[in-house]
Design an enzyme around this catalytic site. Structure first.
Site, mmCIF file in Angstrom:
data_model
loop_
_atom_site.group_PDB
_atom_site.id
_atom_site.type_symbol
_atom_site.label_atom_id
_atom_site.label_comp_id
_atom_site.label_asym_id
_atom_site.label_seq_id
_atom_site.Cartn_x
_atom_site.Cartn_y
_atom_site.Cartn_z
ATOM 1 N N GLY A 61 28.988 35.350 105.315
ATOM 2 C CA GLY A 61 29.173 34.809 103.971
ATOM 3 C C GLY A 61 27.910 34.401 103.261
ATOM 4 N N HIS A 76 20.272 23.010 103.839
ATOM 5 C CA HIS A 76 20.096 22.684 102.416
ATOM 6 C C HIS A 76 20.695 21.341 102.032
ATOM 7 C CE1 HIS A 76 19.529 27.293 101.556
ATOM 8 N NE2 HIS A 76 18.462 26.731 102.109
ATOM 9 N N CYS A 119 13.128 4.596 96.067
ATOM 10 C CA CYS A 119 12.969 3.993 97.402
ATOM 11 C C CYS A 119 13.400 4.934 98.524
ATOM 12 C CB CYS A 119 13.726 2.658 97.493
ATOM 13 S SG CYS A 119 15.520 2.844 97.573
#
Ligand code: BJW
Ligand code: ZN
Length: 253
Positions: A188, A119, A130
């Site tokens: 987790g 992620h 750009c």
């Protein structure tokens, strides 16, 4: 009679170990998770107002303020014993791959080298015009302003929002690490966000021994061979120590 093998002995005999980590892995570093606990990042907020391209297009300042707060907090956060335990385990198994949904960089800060970041990385920004990636945006974000590129356009956090593609090749590499694992940790994460959560069935179907490390039940729990309802920063150091003791015993003959 079947004799239950210890996790340490499975780790000792493993050729490849893969860890899918999520926000709970960094909870003991003081970083709030998204969906659990009183300080959850999304408590009282709707994800679609913050973590989508539409949210950013609609109100970039609101989104940057949220990231600015998180960046300011992250400055004081360090890897915890769970992160360090994975470095200790990696020293004793041929291949250890960490596939993380976290954007805090704490696995690498702990010393882990084979880390797939699904992620992105909150400490990076990229230009909306750009495409240039930058790391000099942090002060502007913490100051509550919208960071800008040298070309003048707005920067955006270099993270993956809902509806966006993951970084090139990341999920393919992560799927290969899941399918090749002898032991697969799910540590987790609530396992509700895809395609990351889809790695658990991939590992399981390919024959991995799947271990969940999470104080709470998750969407992945029913797929796990072993469930440990203990915080990652407590459980992983225990297993690192057991593995180290086992290897030392083997070496002593
Ligand atoms: C402890 C602990 C301790 C506490 N020790 N544990 C298939 C089915 C359904 C939907 C989809 C699908 N495929 C794709 C989708 C859509 C979407 C999705 O998954 N939606 C679901 C929510 C339904 N996925 C996407 O859009 C993804 N892109 C994609 O699929 O692209 C292809 C595509 C594009 C367009 C059209 C079609 C296809 C992108 C997902 C991006 C997720 N981004 C975020 C934000 C990142 C940036 C940022 O940080 O701001 O990533 S969302 C947020 O959730 C963040 C996290 O990485 C992610 C996962 O959260 P995580 O880590 O699991 O945290 P929590 O809080 O949920 O859980 C913490 C856990 O820790 C809890 O269980 C606690 O108990 C535990 N815990 N303390 C151990 N000490
Ligand atoms: Zn630019």
């Amino acid at each position: 009679m079947t004799v239950e093998r210890s996790l340490a002995s499975r780790l000792r005999d493993a050729r490849a170990v893969t860890v899918l980590s999520g926000a709970g892995m960094s909870a003991e570093s003081g970083i709030p998770t998204f969906r659990s606990g009183v300080d959850a990042l999304w408590r009282g907020r709707r994800p679609e107002t913050l973590a989508t391209p539409n949210a950013f297009a609609h109100d970039p300042l609101l989104v940057w303020r949220w990231y600015g707060e998180r960046l300011a907090h992250l400055r004081a956060c360090r890897p915890n014993p769970g992160h360090t335990a994975l470095v200790r385990i990696a020293a004793l198994v041929p291949h250890l791959t960490i596939v993380t949904q976290n954007v805090d960089g704490l696995h690498r800060a702990a010393g882990s080298t084979r880390v797939i970041e699904l992620h992105g990385d909150i400490r990076r920004a990229r230009c909306t015009a750009c495409g240039m990636r930058r790391t000099d945006h942090v002060d502007a974000a913490i100051a509550g302003t919208i960071p800008r590129c040298v070309c003048g356009a707005m920067l955006r956090p270099d993270v993956v929002w809902f509806g966006e593609m993951l970084p090139d090749g990341a999920i393919e590499e992560a799927s290969a690490a899941a399918a090749g694992a002898d032991v697969f940790f799910v540590a987790g994460t609530s396992a509700v966000v895809y395609p990351a959560a889809g790695l658990v069935p991939i590992a399981r179907e390919a024959g991995a021994f799947v271990v969940e490390v999470n104080p709470e039940p998750t969407d992945a729990s029913s797929l796990c061979d072993l469930i440990v309802r203990t915080p990652a920063g407590v459980l992983l150091p225990q297993h690192a120590a057991e593995l180290e003791a086992l290897v030392a015993r083997d070496q002593a003959g």
